[in-house]
Design an enzyme around this catalytic site. Structure first.
Site, PDB file in Angstrom:
ATOM      1  CB  CYS A 117      -2.119  -1.234   9.239  1.00 14.13           C
ATOM      2  SG  CYS A 117      -2.696   0.337   8.629  1.00 14.13           S
ATOM      3  CB  CYS A 121      -9.574  24.022  20.567  1.00 17.60           C
ATOM      4  SG  CYS A 121     -11.182  23.205  20.521  1.00 17.60           S
ATOM      5  NE  ARG A 132      -0.370  -0.113   4.975  1.00 19.81           N
ATOM      6  CZ  ARG A 132       0.501  -1.013   5.427  1.00 19.81           C
ATOM      7  NH1 ARG A 132       0.763  -2.089   4.726  1.00 19.81           N
ATOM      8  NH2 ARG A 132       1.120  -0.828   6.570  1.00 19.81           N
TER       9      ARG A 132
HETATM   10 ZN   LIG Z   1     -11.011  20.936  20.457  1.00 21.49          ZN
END
Ligand SMILES: [Zn+2]
Length: 266
Positions: A188, A252, A71
C-alpha cells in the site's frame, strides 16, 4: 444451544433462512485464523467477530502507525506504536467477551506457517505481500485448511476461496504461480489505497469466509471454490472468473503433499 443473550445478539442471522440456528451454531464453533490486522484484516475481523465466529487468532508483526488509521478501522490514535495483533485482540475482547481470541505478534513465514494454521477451520489472508501469501497458501494445502484470499491494489480488489487439498480445486499458488515467492511487492505504501474501498473488499472477504464455514450447515454454505471475484472500485463493478487447478502447481500439484495423493486420484 444458545442462551437468551446469544439468541438476542444473533437474532437477525437466525431469522435468515440462509443461516438459521444451525448455521449460527456452526459459526460459534468455528476457528478462523486471520493473517494481517491491517486494511483488509481490520474490517474483515470486525465482520467475523460480529457474525459470532467462536474463536479468532490474529497474526501480525507490525505496530500501529498514524498512516494506518485512514483505513484500519479497529485502531485509534491512542494505539499508535502498539502491537497490531494485541490491539486487535483487545478490540475483539471488548466487542464480544465470549469470543476466544489469541494474538500472535509475529511475522508468518515458511518455518512457522504450518504451526499457525494447524487446526483452523479457515484462514483469511489479508496480508500485504506475495511471499507471505504463498507460504500461507502452501501451509493451508498441507494442513487441509480452506483459504479465503483477499487482496486490494488501488481500486482493484480480489476475493476468492481456495482449497487445494480437495480434489480438482485450485489453491492460491495455482492462481498466482511461483514468481512472487521472494518478492515483497505491491504494498500500500507504494500504491496508495482508499479506506472505504478496502473495507468493501474486506467485507466481501468475510462474506466468502462465512460461506465456507456454513458448508453443510446452512444453505448459504456454498464455498464457491476457485471463483475469483474481481472488484473495480471506481465504476464500481464486480466480475467473476474461475481459477482452475494447475496440475504442475508446486502448492497442490501431484508432486508434493503425498498424503493427499488418494484425494487426487479418486
Ligand atoms: Zn495449486
Amino acid at each position: 444451544m444458545f442462551g437468551p443473550d446469544r439468541l438476542d445478539r444473533f437474532a437477525r442471522h437466525i431469522v435468515l433462512p440462509e443461516i438459521g440456528g444451525a448455521g449460527q451454531a456452526r459459526l460459534a464453533q468455528a476457528h478462523v485464523v486471520l493473517i494481517g490486522a491491517g486494511g483488509v484484516g481490520s474490517p474483515a475481523m470486525q465482520n467475523l467477530a460480529a457474525a459470532g465466529i467462536g474463536r479468532i487468532t490474529i497474526v501480525d508483526s507490525d505496530r500501529v502507525e498514524a498512516s494506518n488509521l485512514q483505513r484500519q478501522t479497529i485502531f485509534a490514535a491512542s494505539d499508535i506504536g502498539e502491537a497490531k495483533a494485541e490491539q486487535a485482540a483487545s478490540w475483539v475482547r471488548r466487542f464480544d467477551p465470549e469470543i476466544a481470541v489469541e494474538a500472535r505478534n509475529l511475522r508468518i513465514d515458511r518455518d512457522n506457517a504450518a504451526q499457525i494454521v494447524a487446526g483452523a477451520d479457515l484462514v483469511l489472508d489479508g496480508c500485504d505481500n506475495f511471499a507471505t501469501r504463498l507460504a500461507v497458501s502452501d501451509a493451508c494445502v498441507a494442513a487441509g485448511v480452506p483459504l479465503t484470499s483477499v487482496a486490494v491494489g488501488r481500486f482493484q480488489g480480489q476475493v476468492a476461496n481456495f482449497a487445494g487439498h480437495l480434489p480438482g480445486i485450485a489453491c492460491y499458488r495455482c492462481w498466482v504461480g511461483d514468481a512472487f515467492d521472494a518478492d515483497d511487492c505491491d504494498t500500500c505504501a507504494e500504491q496508495g489505497v482508499l479506506g472505504a474501498f478496502v473495507g468493501m473488499v474486506a467485507s466481501l472477504g468475510a462474506m466468502q469466509a462465512i460461506r465456507v464455514l456454513l458448508q453443510g450447515s446452512a444453505s448459504l454454505g456454498d464455498p464457491q471454490w476457485g471463483q475469483l471475484h474481481l472488484i473495480d472500485g471506481l465504476k464500481p463493478s464486480l466480475r467473476t472468473i474461475r481459477v482452475t487447478r494447475d496440475p504442475a502447481c508446486r502448492g497442490c500439484g501431484p508432486d508434493v503433499a503425498p498424503r493427499h495423493s488418494d484425494d487426487r486420484t479418486a
